[in-house]
Design a protein around this motif. Structure first.
Motif, PDB file in Angstrom:
ATOM      1  N   SER A 127       0.774  -1.408  -0.073  1.00 60.49           N
ATOM      2  CA  SER A 127      -0.019   0.471  -0.256  1.00 60.49           C
ATOM      3  C   SER A 127       0.592   1.057  -0.159  1.00 60.49           C
ATOM      4  CB  SER A 127      -1.114   0.049   1.156  1.00 60.49           C
ATOM      5  OG  SER A 127      -0.929   1.342   2.446  1.00 60.49           O
ATOM      6  N   THR A 128       0.271   1.932  -0.690  1.00 63.77           N
ATOM      7  CA  THR A 128       1.567   2.697  -0.978  1.00 63.77           C
ATOM      8  C   THR A 128       1.559   4.705  -0.178  1.00 63.77           C
ATOM      9  OG1 THR A 128       0.364   3.859  -2.516  1.00 63.77           O
ATOM     10  CG2 THR A 128       2.109   2.658  -3.189  1.00 63.77           C
ATOM     11  N   ASN A 129      -0.095   4.359  -0.344  1.00 57.67           N
ATOM     12  CA  ASN A 129      -0.194   6.646  -0.169  1.00 57.67           C
ATOM     13  C   ASN A 129      -0.601   7.002   1.186  1.00 57.67           C
ATOM     14  OD1 ASN A 129      -2.579   6.039  -1.654  1.00 57.67           O
ATOM     15  ND2 ASN A 129      -2.068   7.591  -3.245  1.00 57.67           N
ATOM     16  N   SER A 130      -1.243   5.574   1.425  1.00 55.82           N
ATOM     17  CA  SER A 130      -2.117   5.849   3.173  1.00 55.82           C
ATOM     18  C   SER A 130      -1.718   4.975   4.102  1.00 55.82           C
ATOM     19  CB  SER A 130      -3.636   6.150   2.824  1.00 55.82           C
ATOM     20  OG  SER A 130      -4.413   4.795   2.379  1.00 55.82           O
ATOM     21  N   SER A 131      -2.108   5.122   5.513  1.00 56.72           N
ATOM     22  CA  SER A 131      -1.696   4.479   6.536  1.00 56.72           C
ATOM     23  C   SER A 131      -2.983   3.684   6.467  1.00 56.72           C
ATOM     24  CB  SER A 131      -0.887   4.575   7.693  1.00 56.72           C
ATOM     25  OG  SER A 131      -2.938   5.792   8.184  1.00 56.72           O
ATOM     26  N   PRO A 132      -3.657   2.607   7.201  1.00 60.82           N
ATOM     27  CA  PRO A 132      -4.638   1.578   7.308  1.00 60.82           C
ATOM     28  C   PRO A 132      -5.703   2.504   8.025  1.00 60.82           C
ATOM     29  CG  PRO A 132      -2.619   0.253   7.488  1.00 60.82           C
ATOM     30  CD  PRO A 132      -2.061   1.786   7.244  1.00 60.82           C
TER      31      PRO A 132
ATOM     32  N   GLN B 157      16.076  26.408   2.403  1.00 58.86           N
ATOM     33  CA  GLN B 157      15.320  26.754   3.392  1.00 58.86           C
ATOM     34  C   GLN B 157      14.673  24.662   4.112  1.00 58.86           C
ATOM     35  OE1 GLN B 157      16.680  28.447   6.828  1.00 58.86           O
ATOM     36  NE2 GLN B 157      15.621  26.791   7.639  1.00 58.86           N
ATOM     37  N   GLY B 158      15.128  24.298   5.088  1.00 61.30           N
ATOM     38  CA  GLY B 158      14.664  22.969   5.333  1.00 61.30           C
ATOM     39  C   GLY B 158      13.316  23.227   6.326  1.00 61.30           C
ATOM     40  N   LYS B 159      12.103  23.136   6.591  1.00 62.89           N
ATOM     41  CA  LYS B 159      11.232  22.722   6.612  1.00 62.89           C
ATOM     42  C   LYS B 159      10.797  21.645   7.795  1.00 62.89           C
ATOM     43  CE  LYS B 159       9.835  26.238   4.599  1.00 62.89           C
ATOM     44  NZ  LYS B 159      10.108  27.545   5.020  1.00 62.89           N
ATOM     45  N   ASN B 160      10.126  22.362   9.363  1.00 65.53           N
ATOM     46  CA  ASN B 160      10.129  21.134  10.187  1.00 65.53           C
ATOM     47  C   ASN B 160       8.385  21.088   9.424  1.00 65.53           C
ATOM     48  OD1 ASN B 160       9.212  19.926  12.218  1.00 65.53           O
ATOM     49  ND2 ASN B 160      10.392  21.498  13.282  1.00 65.53           N
ATOM     50  N   PRO B 161       8.237  19.421   9.044  1.00 63.78           N
ATOM     51  CA  PRO B 161       7.402  18.596   9.145  1.00 63.78           C
ATOM     52  C   PRO B 161       6.130  18.683  10.513  1.00 63.78           C
ATOM     53  CG  PRO B 161       9.184  16.821   9.487  1.00 63.78           C
ATOM     54  CD  PRO B 161       9.677  18.218  10.051  1.00 63.78           C
TER      55      PRO B 161
ATOM     56  N   GLY C  13       3.423  22.254  18.475  1.00 60.53           N
ATOM     57  CA  GLY C  13       3.185  20.616  17.565  1.00 60.53           C
ATOM     58  C   GLY C  13       4.377  20.250  17.456  1.00 60.53           C
ATOM     59  N   VAL C  14       5.887  21.112  18.020  1.00 54.69           N
ATOM     60  CA  VAL C  14       6.764  21.146  17.404  1.00 54.69           C
ATOM     61  C   VAL C  14       7.827  20.096  18.210  1.00 54.69           C
ATOM     62  CG1 VAL C  14       9.706  22.026  17.052  1.00 54.69           C
ATOM     63  CG2 VAL C  14       7.521  23.268  17.092  1.00 54.69           C
TER      64      VAL C  14
ATOM     65  N   PRO D 247       3.309   9.718  13.285  1.00 51.07           N
ATOM     66  CA  PRO D 247       4.493  11.435  12.322  1.00 51.07           C
ATOM     67  C   PRO D 247       3.420  11.966  12.000  1.00 51.07           C
ATOM     68  CG  PRO D 247       2.364   9.314  11.170  1.00 51.07           C
ATOM     69  CD  PRO D 247       3.036   8.615  12.826  1.00 51.07           C
ATOM     70  N   PRO D 248       4.416  13.026  11.132  1.00 51.67           N
ATOM     71  CA  PRO D 248       3.947  14.548  10.938  1.00 51.67           C
ATOM     72  C   PRO D 248       2.567  14.917  10.416  1.00 51.67           C
ATOM     73  CG  PRO D 248       5.486  13.923  10.172  1.00 51.67           C
ATOM     74  CD  PRO D 248       5.407  12.677  10.733  1.00 51.67           C
ATOM     75  N   SER D 249       1.165  15.529  10.528  1.00 48.09           N
ATOM     76  CA  SER D 249      -0.193  15.463   9.458  1.00 48.09           C
ATOM     77  C   SER D 249       0.203  16.418   8.498  1.00 48.09           C
ATOM     78  CB  SER D 249      -1.096  15.694  10.601  1.00 48.09           C
ATOM     79  OG  SER D 249      -0.474  17.327  11.053  1.00 48.09           O
ATOM     80  N   PHE D 250       0.781  16.832   8.300  1.00 50.04           N
ATOM     81  CA  PHE D 250       0.776  18.129   7.204  1.00 50.04           C
ATOM     82  C   PHE D 250      -0.352  19.646   7.626  1.00 50.04           C
ATOM     83  CE2 PHE D 250       3.582  15.303   5.546  1.00 50.04           C
ATOM     84  CZ  PHE D 250       4.926  15.693   5.599  1.00 50.04           C
ATOM     85  N   LYS D 251      -0.595  19.282   8.894  1.00 48.33           N
ATOM     86  CA  LYS D 251      -1.943  20.110   9.008  1.00 48.33           C
ATOM     87  C   LYS D 251      -0.929  21.652   9.496  1.00 48.33           C
ATOM     88  CE  LYS D 251      -5.303  17.049   9.638  1.00 48.33           C
ATOM     89  NZ  LYS D 251      -4.966  15.759  10.759  1.00 48.33           N
ATOM     90  N   HIS D 252      -1.182  22.516   8.798  1.00 49.13           N
ATOM     91  CA  HIS D 252       0.106  23.796   9.210  1.00 49.13           C
ATOM     92  C   HIS D 252      -0.729  24.914   8.989  1.00 49.13           C
ATOM     93  CE1 HIS D 252       1.533  22.536   5.466  1.00 49.13           C
ATOM     94  NE2 HIS D 252       1.959  23.924   5.330  1.00 49.13           N
TER      95      HIS D 252
END
Ligand SMILES: *[C@@H]1O[C@H](CO)[C@@H](O)[C@H](O)[C@H]1NC(C)=O
Ligand SMILES: *[C@@H]1O[C@H](CO)[C@@H](O)[C@H](O)[C@H]1NC(C)=O
Ligand SMILES: *[C@@H]1O[C@H](CO)[C@@H](O)[C@H](O)[C@H]1NC(C)=O
Ligand SMILES: *[C@@H]1O[C@H](CO)[C@@H](O)[C@H](O)[C@H]1NC(C)=O
Length: 510
Positions: A3-8, A172-176, A472-473, A505-510
């Motif tokens: 399975s590739t792009n979503s967690s179960p 600039q690298g970003k904090n996920p 959230g950090v 894992p990071p949720s990418f909600k920001h």
């Protein structure tokens, strides 16, 4: 099929159960958050191939890197290495890191189609004489070299005002976990990539805090090994006295699998000869013990290390962890007059920077001289490059004061020799006495706050996710020890991780 792009968990529950009912379990394997052991198990069960794994990571890098800027280059040979690993596995079960894609900080040399640049444009198209010592060891273990991770350029040793995570080649690298917050450096790309599942495992390097700090800020486990335990040959240097290479992974066990693969003798780095005596027979995996905290004496010095704002999110989390550590059988040693030991570190001269500035010039010049082909051959050339291409390298904004200070030094003279002796004496009278006189197994500290004490004495540290602040950090709890104490630190870190399981894992909600 993987399975590739979503967690179960992102499926509604009833669909998941229906799915499991109609399909063999094979389809439900999720690469996201899978450990090295999960991946090896999936290989064995024919649920996954290394090719599928590499394809997954390449897709995720394409999808997320425009935002996160964690990856500088993907190895054009990664897929063919994966195919080879899949072929080899058919002939015989291999395990360990075999067939596992690993991302390397871009100051770790690879003699392949990739560049090794420490993030700077100055080293594009330079050709290294050979793989770094740790890369040879990864290849020998059958790992796939997935690519190169971004970093705070020149391992954060360019200018005092260069922001951590800033890399000329990626931006600039970003904090996920929060795009507007600091990912910390210098191994920022390695930490971000591990956190965001852009690789199975990553390597970072540390001179003082560069593994511990980004690991802390990105909810990954970082091992900063005893100096010399892992070879620094072929790593773009700052200080051979302090530089070390270590794993940055989502779990302690994964980091230990990587450490097992990369630790050991390399005649291109003589420090490994002395340090290899620390490597236990059978490697480090045997110390992944669920009851690893039992009977361990942990130094808890609140005023010196945990003075981090009363009533803060941090204090609350750490107090909770202290009781967990006790419950799991650790003895928290608190009633020690630590000022007796720690006062030796308060000096009017910054001996570490004094020594490092001179060491950097010698070490970088020797690295650049050894390159087979290179547009720059000395620190002087690097400074000239940054002046000539100041727009690309943001030289005006971010400076290159460290470079200039280093260029102004003239080898290891009287002043530097004194500084190096002072640092060694500080370590002996400081952390070494503190640990031995009080029979401590590890020293507790939040974030990377003990990094200088560890770094200047060549001592190891392991950091494990410990919580998330109001933005959230993430932040970590660091277990520091004396040279060669990795077995004990692994027992402690693993048992703590298993008791707390803070990482998500990071949720990418920001
Ligand atoms: C290495 O750098 C050169 C010059 O920018 C570039 O053309 C090449 O694609 C880079 N290699 C990889 C694998 O990205
Ligand atoms: C390691 O030490 C040996 C013996 O002192 C020396 O000949 C050799 O040049 C050293 N190698 C490196 C890479 O420094
Ligand atoms: C702790 O040690 C310091 C320095 O050795 C000493 O000055 C101080 O009196 C000691 N404090 C206690 C409470 O023993
Ligand atoms: C991210 O950090 C910023 C401050 O840098 C803060 O305003 C924002 O609320 C944070 N986002 C989340 C999701 O916590």
């Amino acid at each position: 099929m993987a399975s590739t792009n979503s967690s179960p968990l992102s499926f509604p529950l009833f669909l998941t159960s229906m799915f499991l009912f109609l399909q063999p379990l094979v389809s439900s394997f999720s690469i996201k958050e899978a450990t090295v052991q999960d991946l090896q198990f999936a290989f064995q069960k024919n649920q996954l191939t290394s090719r599928q794994l590499v394809e997954f990571y390449i897709r995720e890098v394409r999808r997320l890197n425009p935002l996160l800027r964690a990856v500088v280059e993907v190895n054009p040979d990664a897929l063919s290495q994966a195919d080879e690993a899949d072929r080899e596995r058919k002939a015989k079960a291999l395990g360990g890191l075999h067939g596992i894609p690993v991302l390397l900080k871009d100051n770790i040399a690879t003699k392949d189609k990739m560049n090794t640049t420490a993030g700077s444009l100055a080293l594009l198209r330079s050709i290294v004489p050979r793989d770094a010592g740790v890369v040879s060891k990864l290849r020998k273990a059958g790992a796939i070299i997935l690519g190169k991770a971004s970093l705070s350029e020149w391992a954060h040793f360019r200018g005092y005002s260069t922001p951590s995570g800033w890399c000329a080649r990626t931006g600039q690298g970003k904090n996920p976990y929060n795009i507007s917050e600091d990912p910390c450096g210098s191994s920022s790309g390695s930490a971000i990539a591990a956190a965001a599942n852009l690789a199975a495992a990553t390597l970072g390097t540390e001179t003082d805090g560069s593994i511990l700090c980004p690991s802390s800020n990105n909810a990954v486990v970082g091992i900063k090994p005893t100096v010399g335990l892992t070879s620094r040959a072929g790593v773009i240097p700052i200080s051979p006295r302090q530089d070390t290479v270590g794993p940055m992974c989502r779990t302690v066990a994964d980091a230990v699998y990587v450490l097992d693969a990369i630790a050991g003798l390399d005649y291109n780095d003589n420090a490994t000869i002395e340090a290899s005596k620390y490597i236990p027979r059978g490697g480090y995996k045997q110390f992944l013990k669920i009851d690893g905290l039992k009977g361990k004496r942990l130094g808890l010095f609140r005023n010196e290390f945990f003075n981090i704002g009363e009533g803060s999110v941090y204090v609350e989390a750490f107090e909770h962890h202290f009781s967990t550590l006790r419950q799991r059988g650790a003895v928290l040693v608190e009633n020690v007059n630590v000022s007796k030991y720690l006062s030796v570190y308060s000096t009017s001269t910054d001996y570490e920077t004094l020594a490092m500035t001179a060491e950097f010039k010698l070490a970088i010049n020797s690295y650049l001289k050894e390159l087979v082909v290179s547009p720059v051959r000395s620190l002087k050339d690097l400074i000239a490059f940054n002046n000539k291409f100041s727009k690309l390298e943001k030289t005006k904004e971010y400076g290159q004061e460290y470079f200039l200070d280093a260029e102004a030094t003239n080898g290891i003279g009287k002043k530097e020799k004194k500084a190096i002796l002072k640092l060694a004496k500080m370590s002996r009278d400081g952390i070494e006495k503190l640990m031995t006189e009080n029979k401590l197994d590890a020293l507790l500290s939040p974030f990377s706050s003990a990094s200088s004490i560890l770094a200047t004495g060549q001592h190891p540290g392991i950091i494990v996710p410990a919580g998330y602040n109001r933005e959230g950090v993430p932040f970590g709890l660091c277990f520091g020890g004396l040279k060669g104490s990795e077995p004990t630190l692994i027992e402690i870190a693993y048992a703590f991780e298993q008791a707390t399981k803070i990482r998500r894992p990071p949720s990418f909600k920001h």
